[in-house]
Motif scaffolding. Sequence first.
Motif, PDB file in Angstrom:
ATOM      1  N   SER A 129     -10.237   1.233  -2.763  1.00 41.84           N
ATOM      2  CA  SER A 129      -9.835   0.380  -3.887  1.00 41.84           C
ATOM      3  C   SER A 129      -8.358  -0.012  -3.805  1.00 41.84           C
ATOM      4  N   PHE A 130      -7.516   0.845  -3.214  1.00 40.99           N
ATOM      5  CA  PHE A 130      -6.103   0.492  -3.059  1.00 40.99           C
ATOM      6  C   PHE A 130      -5.960  -0.730  -2.152  1.00 40.99           C
ATOM      7  N   LEU A 131      -6.711  -0.743  -1.061  1.00 37.19           N
ATOM      8  CA  LEU A 131      -6.666  -1.880  -0.136  1.00 37.19           C
ATOM      9  C   LEU A 131      -7.238  -3.130  -0.791  1.00 37.19           C
ATOM     10  N   VAL A 132      -8.359  -2.988  -1.463  1.00 34.11           N
ATOM     11  CA  VAL A 132      -8.996  -4.136  -2.112  1.00 34.11           C
ATOM     12  C   VAL A 132      -8.061  -4.752  -3.151  1.00 34.11           C
ATOM     13  N   ASP A 133      -7.420  -3.906  -3.954  1.00 34.64           N
ATOM     14  CA  ASP A 133      -6.476  -4.413  -4.958  1.00 34.64           C
ATOM     15  C   ASP A 133      -5.296  -5.128  -4.299  1.00 34.64           C
ATOM     16  N   ALA A 134      -4.764  -4.547  -3.225  1.00 39.11           N
ATOM     17  CA  ALA A 134      -3.631  -5.169  -2.524  1.00 39.11           C
ATOM     18  C   ALA A 134      -4.049  -6.500  -1.908  1.00 39.11           C
TER      19      ALA A 134
ATOM     20  N   LEU B 269       0.810  -1.215   0.000  1.00 38.35           N
ATOM     21  CA  LEU B 269       0.000   0.000   0.000  1.00 38.35           C
ATOM     22  C   LEU B 269       0.846   1.269   0.000  1.00 38.35           C
ATOM     23  N   GLY B 270       2.051   1.180   0.538  1.00 44.21           N
ATOM     24  CA  GLY B 270       2.930   2.340   0.610  1.00 44.21           C
ATOM     25  C   GLY B 270       3.208   2.963  -0.748  1.00 44.21           C
ATOM     26  N   ALA B 271       3.207   2.161  -1.781  1.00 45.04           N
ATOM     27  CA  ALA B 271       3.457   2.666  -3.123  1.00 45.04           C
ATOM     28  C   ALA B 271       2.201   3.285  -3.746  1.00 45.04           C
ATOM     29  N   ARG B 272       1.043   3.063  -3.122  1.00 39.42           N
ATOM     30  CA  ARG B 272      -0.228   3.509  -3.707  1.00 39.42           C
ATOM     31  C   ARG B 272      -0.890   4.653  -2.957  1.00 39.42           C
TER      32      ARG B 272
END
Length: 140
Positions: A88-93, A13-16
């Motif tokens: 969505s960032f969390l869901v994708d990760a 997540l750090g990159a997003r």
Amino acid sequence: MRRAIRRHLTEKLGARTNRPFNQLLALKGISEGARRQAALAERLLVDAPAASRLVDRLEEDGLVLRRAGEDRRCVRLELTAAGERELSFLVDALRELDGELGEYLPASEVTELQRLMGKLQEGLVTRQSGDGAPPTDGCE
């Protein structure tokens, strides 16, 4: 195991996003039905003041709206479009992590693990509520 998964997710997540992990978890909780601060606090395993501060921050950042509930005492939480984007960032990760974990277990073992985890969760929820129904505070 929980710490290793959380660390791995935090790195992804750090990159997003620069949003703290607990805020992303709160957004996920709200999206999955924790529409009251009390329910969110219970889901995140924090006390009511901590949940209130967390929702305050999410609201300040334009990710969550507080809406009047059916009762004056109750406030319903809703995600904004910006909140949905952050979520969505969390869901994708999480999806990526599921794929990675699949490298270590064959599909049959993943299915069995999901079945067993569901069984444990169901048992704990039933035990907490005494009758299998989720606890309420009269603000539904």
